[in-house]
Design a protein around this motif. Structure first.
Motif, PDB file in Angstrom:
ATOM      1  N   ALA A  50       3.795  53.934 -58.189  1.00  0.00           N
ATOM      2  CA  ALA A  50       3.835  55.347 -58.553  1.00  0.00           C
ATOM      3  C   ALA A  50       4.776  55.566 -59.728  1.00  0.00           C
ATOM      4  N   LYS A  51       4.370  56.448 -60.635  1.00  0.00           N
ATOM      5  CA  LYS A  51       5.225  56.828 -61.750  1.00  0.00           C
ATOM      6  C   LYS A  51       6.320  57.784 -61.256  1.00  0.00           C
ATOM      7  N   ILE A  52       7.346  57.944 -62.079  1.00  0.00           N
ATOM      8  CA  ILE A  52       8.476  58.789 -61.698  1.00  0.00           C
ATOM      9  C   ILE A  52       8.033  60.209 -61.360  1.00  0.00           C
ATOM     10  N   GLY A  53       7.173  60.759 -62.211  1.00  0.00           N
ATOM     11  CA  GLY A  53       6.730  62.127 -61.983  1.00  0.00           C
ATOM     12  C   GLY A  53       5.971  62.281 -60.687  1.00  0.00           C
ATOM     13  N   LEU A  54       5.131  61.293 -60.360  1.00  0.00           N
ATOM     14  CA  LEU A  54       4.355  61.370 -59.133  1.00  0.00           C
ATOM     15  C   LEU A  54       5.261  61.271 -57.907  1.00  0.00           C
ATOM     16  N   ILE A  55       6.301  60.437 -57.988  1.00  0.00           N
ATOM     17  CA  ILE A  55       7.228  60.329 -56.863  1.00  0.00           C
ATOM     18  C   ILE A  55       7.873  61.685 -56.589  1.00  0.00           C
ATOM     19  N   GLY A  56       8.253  62.387 -57.655  1.00  0.00           N
ATOM     20  CA  GLY A  56       8.821  63.711 -57.476  1.00  0.00           C
ATOM     21  C   GLY A  56       7.832  64.690 -56.869  1.00  0.00           C
TER      22      GLY A  56
END
Length: 490
Positions: A50-56
């Motif tokens: 997962a990319k950083i934005g998706l984790i958020g």
């Protein structure tokens, strides 16, 4: 937020855990974060990152923080087992064994997974280099502890043959039949076996007594290092070896059995079965059983009174019990149960050296308003609700706690059963108390270096818990992180 070196499998398990906790399907979650269900399935199975934005976005959708999703610990015991199984199956040695790949579904019981992971662990152990003599001795000690505890449970900790021998000896020295053993009766018992007792300042620190079998003298420490009440039990433990016809042995299992039997003999003399049972029956009828009263009536230690209660309560009163001796960090030194309380144990069944749940009365007693008063508590566990009373020994360092307990439905027979103090334990699930909270762990991990205090049992005969070596052995990182959190807040 640093997402480097993310364990994709672990991240997937934590994502699945929080999703299911909210009762969301993959499709439900996908609609919120604008991702298709198949992609999220790949994410939960550790196949994509997962990319950083998706984790958020995922954290917001699930009502948690990114730190919760990136936490380096499995979210549950089930998840830990599934991760362990996956990693065992991916090891080269196990791939070479050509075992069929097992992908456990939700229908596979936790007990089955425990068994399979345990077998993999055993295979791994057998493939390592041979163990040392010291390791073999430790293994034998652990096996002996497990076997003898199982026998004690099967017998409800009642050794009828020793009770008979102790009763015959008391009759031969004209014990009055009630109350504590007088000094005259104790001297008569020594005379019965042809021994004299002599106190000396020079007794080795590693011994509790030294017996000269030729001159028939039992040497014990002076009163300044061995009080009279304790000396009585030490003398009787020594005489117990003769009363029970023990022989010298180089077998640890037999050695440990002899220690248990000689301690039992000492208690059976100092708190005779008939007198102690009559006293307990009266307390039972009054719904007022108290270890403290048993201690005072027979002039014995609180620990011996607790042991004696476990000897007699199931046999004569039909009450099942558990007994614990632990230190101020929650490490188990002695344990017994026949009431089903879920004691912590290593994979081989050893309890000694294992760490107790922070929410149990045994550990809560150290943090009560008056830690030297008796601490009564009910605790909800995975095996049901239990009541206990804990006594903290103030005269030894580090402080130890002695706990006697029973199931909640049997607590009515005991003093202190009316307590309103309650707690809940989810152990062995790590979310209960073995892990620091995700937020403070993320904040402090990698920037703290605690130094463990010395522990006498590290190099002693007490078997240590069957766990891998940690960076800071013996250090409670939960306490360390919470300490730092308090310091930072001020």
């Amino acid at each position: 937020m640093n997402t480097g070196n993310i364990d994709l499998l672990l991240f997937g398990h934590r994502l699945r855990f929080f999703r299911k906790r909210l009762g969301l399907t993959l499709t439900d979650l996908g609609k919120v974060v604008s991702k298709p269900a198949p992609f999220l399935s790949q994410l939960e199975n550790g196949h994509v990152e997962a990319k950083i934005g998706l984790i958020g976005d995922l954290a917001t959708a699930l009502g948690v923080t990114p730190a919760d999703l990136l936490d380096p610990e499995p979210p549950s015991r089930r998840a830990a087992l599934e991760l362990a199984l996956r990693r065992y199956q991916e090891e080269p040695n196990n791939i070479d064994r050509k075992l069929p790949l097992l992908r456990p579904s939700s229908k596979v019981p936790d007990e089955v997974l425990e068994h399979i992971v345990g077998l993999y662990a055993a295979l791994e152990a057998e493939s390592t280099v041979g163990i040392t003599r010291e390791q073999q001795s430790a293994l034998e000690a652990r096996e002996a502890n497990v076997a003898l505890r199982a026998e004690m449970k099967q017998r409800n900790n009642y050794f009828e043959e020793i009770e008979i021998i102790a009763g015959d000896i008391l009759s031969s020295v004209n014990y009055a039949g009630s109350g504590p053993i007088s000094e005259k009766v104790l001297k008569d018992i020594c005379d019965h076996f042809g021994f004299a007792v002599k106190r000396t300042q020079e007794i080795p620190n590693s011994t509790r007594s030294v017996t000269d079998q030729r001159e028939r003298i039992i040497y014990i420490p002076q009163r300044n290092s061995l009080p009279t009440r304790l000396s009585r039990s030490v003398v009787l433990q020594t005489l117990g070896h003769y009363a029970l016809e023990h022989q010298d042995t180089d077998n640890f299992h037999e050695y440990l059995r002899q220690r248990i039997e000689s301690n039992y003999f000492s208690a059976a003399i100092l708190a005779p079965e008939k007198a102690a049972t009559n006293f307990l029956q009266s307390a039972y009828d009054a719904h007022d059983i108290s270890v403290e009263d048993l201690q005072e009536i027979f002039n014995i230690s609180y620990e011996m009174a607790g042991h004696r209660l476990t000897n007699l309560a199931t046999k004569h009163l039909g009450i099942t019990l558990h007994f614990l001796r632990s230190d101020d960090e929650g490490f188990v030194w002695k344990a017994y149960e026949n009431d089903g309380v879920p004691l912590p144990s290593s994979p081989d069944g050893t309890i000694e050296g294992e760490n107790l749940c922070r929410n149990w009365g045994t550990r809560q007693a150290f943090h009560s308003e008056d830690s030297y008063s008796l601490h009564y508590q009910y605790t909800d566990t995975s095996n049901g609700k239990f009541w206990c009373v804990t006594y903290v020994e103030a005269d030894r360092l580090p402080h130890h706690a002695v706990t006697i307990g029973t199931t909640a439905d049997q607590a009515k027979w005991f003093r202190g059963s009316e307590t309103k103090r309650t707690s809940t334990s989810y152990c062995p699930d790590p979310v209960c108390c073995t892990l620091p909270r995700a937020g403070i762990r993320q904040h402090w991990q990698g920037v703290v270096w605690p130094s463990a205090r010395d522990r006498s049992y590290v190099a002693s005969g007490l078997p240590v818990a069957g766990k891998g070596f940690s960076k800071f052995p013996g250090v409670d990182m939960v306490e360390v992180y919470e300490f730092l959190e308090r310091q930072e807040s001020t």
